[in-house]
Design an enzyme around this catalytic site. Structure first.
Site, short mmCIF file in Angstrom:
data_model
loop_
_atom_site.label_atom_id
_atom_site.label_comp_id
_atom_site.label_asym_id
_atom_site.label_seq_id
_atom_site.Cartn_x
_atom_site.Cartn_y
_atom_site.Cartn_z
N CYS A 68 -25.58 53.22 84.31
CA CYS A 68 -26.78 53.81 84.92
C CYS A 68 -26.93 55.26 84.46
CB CYS A 68 -26.68 53.76 86.44
SG CYS A 68 -26.62 52.08 87.11
N HIS A 125 -19.67 52.46 85.90
CA HIS A 125 -20.56 53.39 86.61
C HIS A 125 -20.71 54.68 85.79
CE1 HIS A 125 -21.10 51.01 90.15
NE2 HIS A 125 -19.80 50.99 90.45
#
Length: 661
Positions: free
Chosen positions: A434, A385
């Protein structure tokens, strides 16, 4: 590259000739591609098949399903169809190693294919002969060198004729004194038994007849005839810091030639002879060299010679998947594992770590920086992440709270600043995460000032304010970025060129359009490649220190052998899955006949050792939680064993304190 390292390479490295011969051997019904597909499917990594349409709708099915087998078998009806070649292509997409392919061929007892792999393919031309020009009476040396099995033999040819004297059967063919009979095209054949490979052609050309004048005018341009011809070009090379760089350019000219050397288009006024010699080179000497040759009437430029200097190559790979307060991921495990193997093929010292918390990520970066030094190539890969705020990228640890901010994460730009302090030769960041805006974080982080080094490359798996996806499969998943990167990362191209090609590959995939696109940011001014060679001879003290530091962190305990009074002998063996994950296996090596049943199991683990007790002492690595460790790659895989997987080795206060009693 060593013999062992070559076997770790993917079957993608096989050349077309060998692939075609191997596919032809497999295109039979008795011992061929069907039997190989069955043997391969026993390994979880190859148990499911996918295309990128499964990005949003994952599909898993065995590679040897009846529908696929039927489809492949029908290919023999086409002119160029080959079910064996199709199977090999599918395995190449999964980074199947030559070692595992050989194991499967051994399992189905395909002797002919095994013979092909163990001889022909492992012969590789490492130094190709180069075309040369020289004067009559001069000296020309054509060099061909190859790596492969022991006992390679060399044979030179001029045109179709073998060179039968002793000089024609050595890696170096010396033509001296050069005569008109030596003109022509040369090629070298490298043999191992009945298998062989040929070098490229090299053209030897005389630039003037015998009887050269010793005066000022050239024999190419006698008397009052003016002219200029470059007869020897400077050669590109890869050197290490501290070496002596030697370049040479030679020309025939009337009036006599003068020489001017240029480095990256900048004149080198102190070098005005045909030879350029720089003792004790540094990274400042990297780049492109050209020589301008001129006389009163003419001017000519040599071909460019590119000088590559890499003192060492170090990579830190972090994959976070088991998050405590966020969505768990699947792909980082396989992504880190595959990229580790590919980087090691290019002589990187790789530190590969899974599931790090905030403190552990900071410690890992600090240890990574200790391995860097002047001229060293540094590469950081992160899968997990992440987010991007105000141009700064943040990597999220597994213990980040639900509403994390920059103080809970690591800023990539801060790491770059610290890498630049080491005067690294190349800084590459591959961020497989991301890049959405983090609405919980309003702090504008101000990294330290960056130096203008023209050696920074950022490869983002996706563009700003977008997400990065992974392809979910039955056992082992890949991120979209790595799915494309692993096909290109070993190409001998400038890093930015290689990443551009990855971006083009992703752009041609219909399912990724509008969802994920690689973004490249770079100020890299010179041609630096991840494949740039480092020379390990006459190692510097700094190089030796890095080797020692890396080895201490990655050395596995030696196998333990326990002899019990009852006559039972037990082996404790160790295998590394990642830098912080190890698999321990136990085996019964000797057992008296009167003992009917016997097993050796691990119990009473210390509290700071991270083990899933339900998966300890299992009969296969897969049952123990290891999806990537191949049992057949361990010593004596036929001996029954019990496997236990230990995670989080970085959390042991002293790694050597893992004692057995």
């Amino acid at each position: 590259m060593s013999h062992i390292e070559e076997w770790k390479m993917s079957i993608e490295t096989l050349n077309d000739e060998v692939l075609n011969r191997l596919a032809k051997m497999l295109d039979n019904s008795t011992c061929g591609w069907r039997q190989l597909a069955s043997a391969v499917s026993e390994q979880p990594k190859f148990r499911c098949s996918f295309d990128l349409s499964s990005l949003l709708y994952p599909i898993a099915f065995p590679p040897c399903s009846e529908s696929e087998l039927t489809s492949w078998s029908l290919q023999v009806l086409t002119a160029a169809g080959s079910p064996g070649r199709t199977l090999l292509s599918r395995l190449a997409e999964r980074s199947c190693s030559l070692e595992f392919l050989l194991h499967c061929l051994k399992k189905i007892d395909h002797q002919e294919a095994m013979q092909l792999l163990t001889t022909a393919e492992l012969i590789r031309i490492t130094v190709q002969p180069q075309s040369q020009q020289s004067t009559v009476g001069g000296r020309v040396v054509l060099t061909c060198r190859a790596s492969g099995p022991p006992g390679l033999s060399y044979q030179w040819f001029r045109g179709k004729a073998e060179i039968l004297d002793e000089a024609g059967s050595t890696p170096e063919l010396v033509l001296c004194p050069l005569a008109p009979v030596h003109q022509g095209h040369y090629i070298c054949r490298v043999n191992h038994g009945e298998n062989c490979i040929f070098s490229q052609w090299a053209h030897v050309r005389l630039v003037h007849p015998s009887g050269s004048s010793s005066g000022c005018s050239s024999s190419l341009f006698p008397g009052s005839v003016s002219g200029l011809l470059i007869t020897y070009q400077p050669q590109s090379q890869s050197v290490s810091e501290g070496d002596t760089l030697f370049l040479e350019c030679n020309a025939e000219a009337n009036p006599p030639a003068q020489y001017e050397w240029y480095h990256n288009t900048v004149p080198m006024p102190q070098h005005r002879t045909r030879s350029l010699k720089i003792p004790c080179v540094t990274t400042a000497h990297r780049g492109q060299y050209k020589c301008k040759v001129l006389n009163l009437y003419h001017e000519a430029w040599s071909d460019p010679a590119t000088i590559t200097i890499a003192t060492d190559k170090v990579a830190l790979l972090i994959g976070n998947l088991n998050y405590l307060y966020h969505t768990q991921l699947c792909a980082p495990m396989a992504d880190v594992h595959e990229l580790t193997n590919l980087l090691r093929q290019m002589d990187f010292k790789v530190v590969s770590l899974l599931d790090l918390n905030w403190q552990e990520m900071h410690s890992a970066v600090t240890e990574f920086l200790l391995l860097l030094d002047k001229g060293v190539y540094g590469l950081l890969y992160f899968a997990g992440h992440g987010y991007e705020n105000y141009g700064n990228s943040f990597m999220v640890p597994i213990d980040a709270p639900a509403s994390y901010t920059s103080e809970h994460c690591l800023c990539v730009q801060n790491i770059l600043t610290r890498m630049q302090e080491k005067e690294t030769g190349l800084n590459v960041f591959l961020l497989d995460m991301c890049r959405k805006r983090n609405l919980n974080d309003d702090v504008i982080v101000q990294p330290g000032p960056l130096k203008v080094t023209a050696n920074i490359v950022f490869g983002y798996a996706t563009c700003v304010d977008a997400e990065a996806y992974e392809v979910k499969r039955e056992d082992v998943s890949n991120g979209i970025f790595i799915s494309f990167l692993k096909r290109r990362v070993c190409e001998d191209e400038k890093v930015t060129v290689m990443l551009d090609r990855v971006a083009e590959d992703m752009g041609r995939c219909q399912i990724t359009r509008g969802r994920q696109a690689l973004e490249l940011r770079s100020n890299l001014s010179e041609r630096r490649s991840l494949t740039d060679q480092i020379q390990t001879s006459d190692c510097s003290a700094a190089y030796s220190a890095r080797n020692l530091q890396w080895s201490v962190a990655h050395v596995l305990p030696k196998s333990h052998y326990l002899q019990f009074d009852c006559g039972v002998k037990v082996q404790l063996g160790f295998a590394a899955e990642f830098s912080n994950i190890m698999v321990i296996y136990t085996r019964i090596l000797e057992k008296p006949n009167e003992i009917v049943s016997c097993s050796a199991q691990f119990t009473d683990f210390p509290e700071d050792v991270d083990i899933d007790m339900k998966k300890s002492n299992q009969e296969t690595p897969l049952e123990a939680g290891s999806l990537l460790l191949i049992k057949e790659n361990l010593p004596s895989p036929e001996v029954p064993s019990l496997y236990t997987r230990i995670q989080g080795l970085q959390r042991l206060r002293v790694r050597q304190s893992l004692l057995f009693s």
